[in-house]
Design a protein around this motif. Structure first.
Motif, PDB file in Angstrom:
ATOM      1  N   GLU A 100       0.852  -1.182   0.000  1.00  0.00           N
ATOM      2  CA  GLU A 100       0.000   0.000   0.000  1.00  0.00           C
ATOM      3  C   GLU A 100       0.883   1.226   0.000  1.00  0.00           C
ATOM      4  N   THR A 101       0.556   2.179  -0.836  1.00  0.00           N
ATOM      5  CA  THR A 101       1.278   3.433  -0.881  1.00  0.00           C
ATOM      6  C   THR A 101       0.293   4.575  -0.631  1.00  0.00           C
ATOM      7  N   PRO A 102       0.790   5.733  -0.217  1.00  0.00           N
ATOM      8  CA  PRO A 102      -0.115   6.851   0.051  1.00  0.00           C
ATOM      9  C   PRO A 102      -0.882   7.239  -1.210  1.00  0.00           C
ATOM     10  N   SER A 103      -2.126   7.603  -1.035  1.00  0.00           N
ATOM     11  CA  SER A 103      -2.888   8.102  -2.177  1.00  0.00           C
ATOM     12  C   SER A 103      -2.520   9.548  -2.447  1.00  0.00           C
ATOM     13  N   ALA A 104      -2.588   9.938  -3.684  1.00  0.00           N
ATOM     14  CA  ALA A 104      -2.170  11.293  -4.080  1.00  0.00           C
ATOM     15  C   ALA A 104      -3.130  12.352  -3.618  1.00  0.00           C
TER      16      ALA A 104
END
Length: 104
Positions: A100-104
């Protein structure tokens, strides 16, 4: 599915800076290796003495190819010429099941 390889290296606390400097001056060829996806060098900020070298690869085959490459040997030449900084190490291997990566 990607894989993660973690080299858990026991480093005496008084040699933490030397350990980090060796990585900073390494050949740096891993970023161009086929299937390479990422690298992190982690130093503990608690009372542990185990540093972690974390790499992520597209496949086990890509990782094995890197381990047997001339670039890998060149990147570890300082270890052979100056001796190890760590007193012990072991490699851990994981499959990446979720990221999971941060959402923009």
């Amino acid at each position: 599915m990607s894989i993660v390889k973690i080299n858990a290296i026991t480093v005496p606390r008084e040699r933490f800076d030397e350990f980090a400097q060796r990585f900073a001056s390494r050949a740096g060829k891993v970023s161009a290796a086929e299937g390479f996806e990422g690298f992190q060098l982690l130093r503990p900020n608690d009372d542990r003495d185990v540093c972690l070298v974390v790499t992520q690869w597209r496949s086990e085959e890509d990782f094995r190819a890197w381990m047997t490459s001339a670039d890998f040997a060149a990147g570890h030449a300082q270890h052979r010429s100056s001796g190890p900084v760590g007193t012990a190490s072991e490699v851990w291997s994981f499959d990446v099941l979720e990221t999971e990566t941060p959402s923009a």
